[in-house]
Design an enzyme around this catalytic site. Sequence first.
Site, PDB file in Angstrom:
ATOM      1  N   GLY A  29       0.781  -1.229   0.000  1.00  0.00           N
ATOM      2  CA  GLY A  29       0.000   0.000   0.000  1.00  0.00           C
ATOM      3  C   GLY A  29       0.812   1.277   0.000  1.00  0.00           C
ATOM      4  N   ASP A  30       2.099   1.211   0.322  1.00  0.00           N
ATOM      5  CA  ASP A  30       2.941   2.413   0.371  1.00  0.00           C
ATOM      6  C   ASP A  30       4.401   2.029   0.121  1.00  0.00           C
ATOM      7  OD1 ASP A  30       3.629   5.080   0.687  1.00  0.00           O
ATOM      8  OD2 ASP A  30       3.691   4.973   2.875  1.00  0.00           O
ATOM      9  N   LEU A  31       4.647   1.449  -1.035  1.00  0.00           N
ATOM     10  CA  LEU A  31       6.006   0.988  -1.366  1.00  0.00           C
ATOM     11  C   LEU A  31       6.886   2.172  -1.770  1.00  0.00           C
ATOM     12  CD1 LEU A  31       5.426  -2.311  -3.369  1.00  0.00           C
ATOM     13  CD2 LEU A  31       6.457  -2.056  -1.113  1.00  0.00           C
ATOM     14  N   ASN A  35      10.088   3.011   3.283  1.00  0.00           N
ATOM     15  CA  ASN A  35       9.519   1.819   3.905  1.00  0.00           C
ATOM     16  C   ASN A  35      10.291   0.555   3.548  1.00  0.00           C
ATOM     17  OD1 ASN A  35       7.506   3.228   5.234  1.00  0.00           O
ATOM     18  ND2 ASN A  35       6.137   3.134   3.480  1.00  0.00           N
TER      19      ASN A  35
END
Length: 123
Positions: A29-31, A35
Amino acid sequence: QTYAPEALLMAKAIGNAVAKMHDADIVHGDLTTSNMMLRAPEFHESAGVVMIDFGLGFQSNLHEDKAVDLYVMERALRSTHANSEPIVDQILRTYKADHRRSDSVMQKLAGVRMRGRKRECFG
Protein backbone atom coordinates in the site's frame (compact mmCIF):
# COMPACT_ATOMS: atom_id res chain seq x y z
CA GLN A 1 23.32 8.16 -15.36
CA THR A 2 25.23 5.01 -14.56
CA TYR A 3 24.60 3.30 -11.26
CA ALA A 4 27.06 1.37 -9.13
CA PRO A 5 26.69 -2.41 -9.31
CA GLU A 6 25.50 -2.35 -5.69
CA ALA A 7 22.54 -0.16 -6.65
CA LEU A 8 21.40 -2.67 -9.26
CA LEU A 9 21.85 -5.53 -6.78
CA MET A 10 19.73 -3.57 -4.32
CA ALA A 11 17.09 -3.10 -7.03
CA LYS A 12 17.08 -6.87 -7.56
CA ALA A 13 16.63 -7.39 -3.82
CA ILE A 14 13.68 -4.97 -3.82
CA GLY A 15 12.08 -6.73 -6.79
CA ASN A 16 12.54 -10.09 -5.07
CA ALA A 17 11.08 -8.84 -1.77
CA VAL A 18 8.01 -7.38 -3.49
CA ALA A 19 7.53 -10.59 -5.50
CA LYS A 20 7.64 -12.69 -2.32
CA MET A 21 5.19 -10.36 -0.61
CA HIS A 22 2.79 -10.50 -3.56
CA ASP A 23 3.15 -14.29 -3.81
CA ALA A 24 1.85 -14.36 -0.22
CA ASP A 25 -1.07 -12.11 -1.34
CA ILE A 26 0.16 -9.19 0.76
CA VAL A 27 -0.23 -5.72 -0.74
CA HIS A 28 1.92 -3.11 1.01
CA GLY A 29 0.00 0.00 0.00
CA ASP A 30 2.94 2.41 0.37
CA LEU A 31 6.01 0.99 -1.37
CA THR A 32 8.50 3.82 -1.03
CA THR A 33 12.19 3.69 -0.19
CA SER A 34 11.27 5.12 3.22
CA ASN A 35 9.52 1.82 3.91
CA MET A 36 12.45 -0.39 2.92
CA MET A 37 15.37 -1.37 5.14
CA LEU A 38 18.56 -3.24 4.43
CA ARG A 39 19.06 -6.47 6.37
CA ALA A 40 22.75 -5.68 6.92
CA PRO A 41 24.67 -2.42 7.56
CA GLU A 42 26.53 -2.86 4.28
CA PHE A 43 24.57 -4.14 1.33
CA HIS A 44 25.61 -7.36 -0.36
CA GLU A 45 23.63 -9.66 -2.62
CA SER A 46 22.53 -12.10 0.06
CA ALA A 47 21.63 -9.37 2.58
CA GLY A 48 18.24 -8.52 1.10
CA VAL A 49 15.70 -5.84 1.78
CA VAL A 50 12.95 -5.81 4.40
CA MET A 51 9.66 -3.97 3.94
CA ILE A 52 8.36 -2.02 6.94
CA ASP A 53 5.26 0.01 7.85
CA PHE A 54 2.33 -2.02 6.63
CA GLY A 55 -0.17 0.55 7.95
CA LEU A 56 -1.80 0.82 4.52
CA GLY A 57 -1.29 -2.85 3.72
CA PHE A 58 -3.93 -5.50 3.21
CA GLN A 59 -4.33 -9.04 1.97
CA SER A 60 -5.51 -9.52 -1.60
CA ASN A 61 -5.12 -12.02 -4.40
CA LEU A 62 -6.29 -9.49 -7.01
CA HIS A 63 -3.70 -8.72 -9.65
CA GLU A 64 -5.09 -5.19 -9.93
CA ASP A 65 -4.20 -4.49 -6.28
CA LYS A 66 -0.67 -5.79 -6.82
CA ALA A 67 -0.33 -3.69 -9.97
CA VAL A 68 -1.38 -0.56 -8.04
CA ASP A 69 1.25 -1.45 -5.42
CA LEU A 70 3.91 -1.56 -8.15
CA TYR A 71 2.63 1.68 -9.66
CA VAL A 72 2.88 3.48 -6.32
CA MET A 73 6.47 2.22 -5.97
CA GLU A 74 7.34 3.25 -9.51
CA ARG A 75 5.92 6.76 -9.05
CA ALA A 76 7.55 7.19 -5.64
CA LEU A 77 10.98 6.21 -6.93
CA ARG A 78 10.76 8.38 -10.02
CA SER A 79 9.54 11.41 -8.11
CA THR A 80 12.10 11.24 -5.28
CA HIS A 81 15.18 9.79 -6.98
CA ALA A 82 16.37 11.57 -10.11
CA ASN A 83 17.20 9.41 -13.13
CA SER A 84 15.96 6.29 -11.39
CA GLU A 85 14.57 4.61 -14.53
CA PRO A 86 17.33 1.94 -14.63
CA ILE A 87 16.65 1.11 -10.99
CA VAL A 88 12.88 0.87 -11.53
CA ASP A 89 13.45 -1.25 -14.64
CA GLN A 90 15.68 -3.65 -12.69
CA ILE A 91 13.14 -3.93 -9.87
CA LEU A 92 10.39 -4.78 -12.36
CA ARG A 93 12.58 -7.27 -14.28
CA THR A 94 13.36 -9.10 -11.06
CA TYR A 95 9.73 -8.96 -9.98
CA LYS A 96 8.68 -10.51 -13.32
CA ALA A 97 11.25 -13.26 -12.94
CA ASP A 98 10.43 -14.05 -9.30
CA HIS A 99 6.64 -13.60 -8.98
CA ARG A 100 4.52 -16.61 -9.90
CA ARG A 101 1.80 -14.64 -11.68
CA SER A 102 3.77 -11.66 -12.88
CA ASP A 103 2.44 -11.72 -16.46
CA SER A 104 -1.09 -10.91 -15.32
CA VAL A 105 0.12 -8.33 -12.77
CA MET A 106 2.27 -6.61 -15.41
CA GLN A 107 -0.71 -6.47 -17.80
CA LYS A 108 -2.74 -4.82 -15.06
CA LEU A 109 0.17 -2.45 -14.36
CA ALA A 110 0.00 -1.22 -17.96
CA GLY A 111 -3.67 -0.36 -17.43
CA VAL A 112 -2.98 1.34 -14.11
CA ARG A 113 -0.28 3.44 -15.77
CA MET A 114 -2.72 4.52 -18.49
CA ARG A 115 -5.31 5.58 -15.91
CA GLY A 116 -2.61 7.46 -14.02
CA ARG A 117 -1.54 9.33 -17.15
CA LYS A 118 -5.12 10.31 -17.96
CA ARG A 119 -5.52 11.69 -14.43
CA GLU A 120 -2.32 13.73 -14.84
CA CYS A 121 -3.42 15.13 -18.20
CA PHE A 122 -7.07 15.78 -17.51
CA GLY A 123 -7.21 16.15 -13.76
